[in-house]
Motif scaffolding. Sequence first.
Motif, mmCIF file in Angstrom:
data_model
loop_
_atom_site.group_PDB
_atom_site.id
_atom_site.type_symbol
_atom_site.label_atom_id
_atom_site.label_comp_id
_atom_site.label_asym_id
_atom_site.label_seq_id
_atom_site.Cartn_x
_atom_site.Cartn_y
_atom_site.Cartn_z
ATOM 1 N N CYS A 36 0.832 -1.220 0.000
ATOM 2 C CA CYS A 36 0.000 0.000 0.000
ATOM 3 C C CYS A 36 0.862 1.263 0.000
ATOM 4 N N CYS A 37 2.172 1.120 0.145
ATOM 5 C CA CYS A 37 3.047 2.297 0.175
ATOM 6 C C CYS A 37 3.450 2.674 -1.250
ATOM 7 N N THR A 38 2.596 3.413 -1.913
ATOM 8 C CA THR A 38 2.840 3.746 -3.317
ATOM 9 C C THR A 38 3.038 5.242 -3.507
ATOM 10 N N ARG A 39 3.467 5.571 -4.699
ATOM 11 C CA ARG A 39 3.679 6.977 -5.053
ATOM 12 C C ARG A 39 2.345 7.722 -5.221
ATOM 13 N N ASN A 40 1.229 6.999 -5.083
ATOM 14 C CA ASN A 40 -0.085 7.602 -5.352
ATOM 15 C C ASN A 40 -0.804 8.097 -4.096
ATOM 16 N N VAL A 41 -0.138 7.999 -2.949
ATOM 17 C CA VAL A 41 -0.763 8.453 -1.703
ATOM 18 C C VAL A 41 -1.022 9.963 -1.785
ATOM 19 N N THR A 42 -2.113 10.396 -1.153
ATOM 20 C CA THR A 42 -2.464 11.828 -1.133
ATOM 21 C C THR A 42 -2.438 12.359 0.305
ATOM 22 N N PRO A 106 6.583 2.429 -5.909
ATOM 23 C CA PRO A 106 6.614 2.605 -4.452
ATOM 24 C C PRO A 106 6.741 4.063 -4.019
ATOM 25 N N CYS A 107 6.273 4.338 -2.818
ATOM 26 C CA CYS A 107 6.413 5.679 -2.220
ATOM 27 C C CYS A 107 7.896 6.038 -2.164
ATOM 28 N N PRO A 108 8.250 7.292 -2.492
ATOM 29 C CA PRO A 108 9.672 7.664 -2.470
ATOM 30 C C PRO A 108 10.318 7.534 -1.085
ATOM 31 N N LEU A 109 9.507 7.492 -0.040
ATOM 32 C CA LEU A 109 10.077 7.423 1.315
ATOM 33 C C LEU A 109 10.366 5.991 1.759
ATOM 34 N N LEU A 110 9.736 5.034 1.135
ATOM 35 C CA LEU A 110 9.824 3.649 1.595
ATOM 36 C C LEU A 110 11.281 3.185 1.658
ATOM 37 N N ALA A 111 11.662 2.590 2.795
ATOM 38 C CA ALA A 111 13.042 2.111 2.968
ATOM 39 C C ALA A 111 12.996 0.785 3.710
ATOM 40 N N ALA A 114 9.634 -0.524 4.817
ATOM 41 C CA ALA A 114 8.931 0.082 5.950
ATOM 42 C C ALA A 114 8.988 1.601 5.817
ATOM 43 N N CYS A 115 8.124 2.270 6.610
ATOM 44 C CA CYS A 115 8.081 3.735 6.565
ATOM 45 C C CYS A 115 9.025 4.303 7.613
ATOM 46 N N PRO A 116 10.025 5.082 7.206
ATOM 47 C CA PRO A 116 10.962 5.654 8.180
ATOM 48 C C PRO A 116 10.305 6.715 9.066
ATOM 49 N N ARG A 120 4.562 9.869 11.786
ATOM 50 C CA ARG A 120 4.171 11.158 11.203
ATOM 51 C C ARG A 120 3.463 10.984 9.860
ATOM 52 N N ARG A 121 3.196 9.752 9.483
ATOM 53 C CA ARG A 121 2.614 9.502 8.154
ATOM 54 C C ARG A 121 1.225 10.152 8.055
ATOM 55 N N PRO A 122 0.834 10.530 6.819
ATOM 56 C CA PRO A 122 -0.459 11.212 6.660
ATOM 57 C C PRO A 122 -1.636 10.240 6.748
ATOM 58 N N PHE A 123 -2.837 10.804 6.796
ATOM 59 C CA PHE A 123 -4.018 9.960 6.919
ATOM 60 C C PHE A 123 -4.189 9.040 5.709
ATOM 61 N N GLY A 124 -3.760 9.511 4.544
ATOM 62 C CA GLY A 124 -3.845 8.672 3.336
ATOM 63 C C GLY A 124 -3.129 7.346 3.499
ATOM 64 N N CYS A 125 -2.132 7.293 4.385
ATOM 65 C CA CYS A 125 -1.434 6.030 4.687
ATOM 66 C C CYS A 125 -2.131 5.333 5.854
ATOM 67 N N ARG A 126 -2.546 6.092 6.849
ATOM 68 C CA ARG A 126 -3.168 5.508 8.045
ATOM 69 C C ARG A 126 -4.454 4.775 7.707
ATOM 70 N N ASN A 168 -1.279 15.026 -4.341
ATOM 71 C CA ASN A 168 -0.349 13.909 -4.222
ATOM 72 C C ASN A 168 0.694 14.216 -3.144
ATOM 73 N N PHE A 169 1.048 13.174 -2.410
ATOM 74 C CA PHE A 169 2.024 13.262 -1.319
ATOM 75 C C PHE A 169 3.293 14.018 -1.753
ATOM 76 N N SER A 170 3.878 13.622 -2.890
ATOM 77 C CA SER A 170 5.125 14.265 -3.346
ATOM 78 C C SER A 170 4.891 15.724 -3.697
HETATM 79 S S1 SF4 Z 1 4.705 7.933 3.799
HETATM 80 FE FE1 SF4 Z 1 5.352 6.056 4.827
HETATM 81 S S2 SF4 Z 1 3.419 4.917 5.245
HETATM 82 FE FE2 SF4 Z 1 2.985 6.486 3.691
HETATM 83 S S3 SF4 Z 1 3.229 5.474 1.706
HETATM 84 FE FE3 SF4 Z 1 5.213 6.453 2.195
HETATM 85 S S4 SF4 Z 1 6.425 4.874 3.228
HETATM 86 FE FE4 SF4 Z 1 4.261 4.203 3.260
#
Ligand code: SF4
Length: 230
Positions: A36-42, A106-111, A114-116, A120-126, A168-170
């Motif tokens: 679910c950790c994709t570049r499409n999160v808002t 994948p989300c650019p933050l994913l490492a 997992a989410c680093p 602090r992740r946004p609701f779109g991830c929660r 978009n998140f980015s």
């Molecule tokens: S911010 Fe964190 S929880 Fe949200 S998609 Fe990116 S890596 Fe996943």
Amino acid sequence: MDVPRRIRLLEGLYQIHADFTASLESLACRLHCDDCCTRNVTMTTLEGIYLLDGLQPVERKQLMATVRGQADQPRYRPLLTTNTLARYCLEEREPPEESHPEKIMPCPLLADRACPFYSRRPFGCRCFVSRRRCGDHGYADVDDWVVTANTVFLQTIENLDRPGCFGNFSDVLLSLDDGGAKGDEKKSPPACEAAGLLPNQPTPALMIPPEHREKIQPLLQAIRALANAS
Ligand code: SF4
Ligand code: SF4
């Protein structure tokens, strides 16, 4: 309402939602389950500020360098905010059709899967939860009741973050990129449209289907109590 107060309310909403999610049974969500950790999160700009303000200067610099480095990559850019969609529904108008990139990246933050910055992740991830592992089935298996509850939170967060933006998140992070400036040097967020974002809208009505109107009451009471206490 000033930003610190809106941030406190946002944290309160996140906590109410965390308690709600903890009450759900049989979720397949686990650490290192990252489909679910994709570049499409808002997210909203308030959530971008919350994420960035929780980082050390060096973390912030690294995060922004990563997001900037992938800024030309295709990603989902919403055409409507959640409250704008609610307005369309109220007026019985057909909303424009959203389009998603063919390839889900994948989300650019994913490492390390997992989410680093998980806390602090946004609701779109929660709000991503599933009864079955998404990667095994190609989609999230989400109860309609959970979708209703999540939508109420999305509408409430958007309403809270006015006159902020949604997108978009980015794109939200790029709009807040001030190169690490401090205090008065900090860049004000640009107008939403200029940053490729949508202006947040007030909630015209909560999108709660008749079958969930009674069940949602405890959540609405918790949200109202939070607002009254702040
Ligand atoms: S911010 Fe964190 S929880 Fe949200 S998609 Fe990116 S890596 Fe996943
Ligand atoms: S929403 Fe899907 S991909 Fe994300 S943690 Fe849950 S099961 Fe895994």
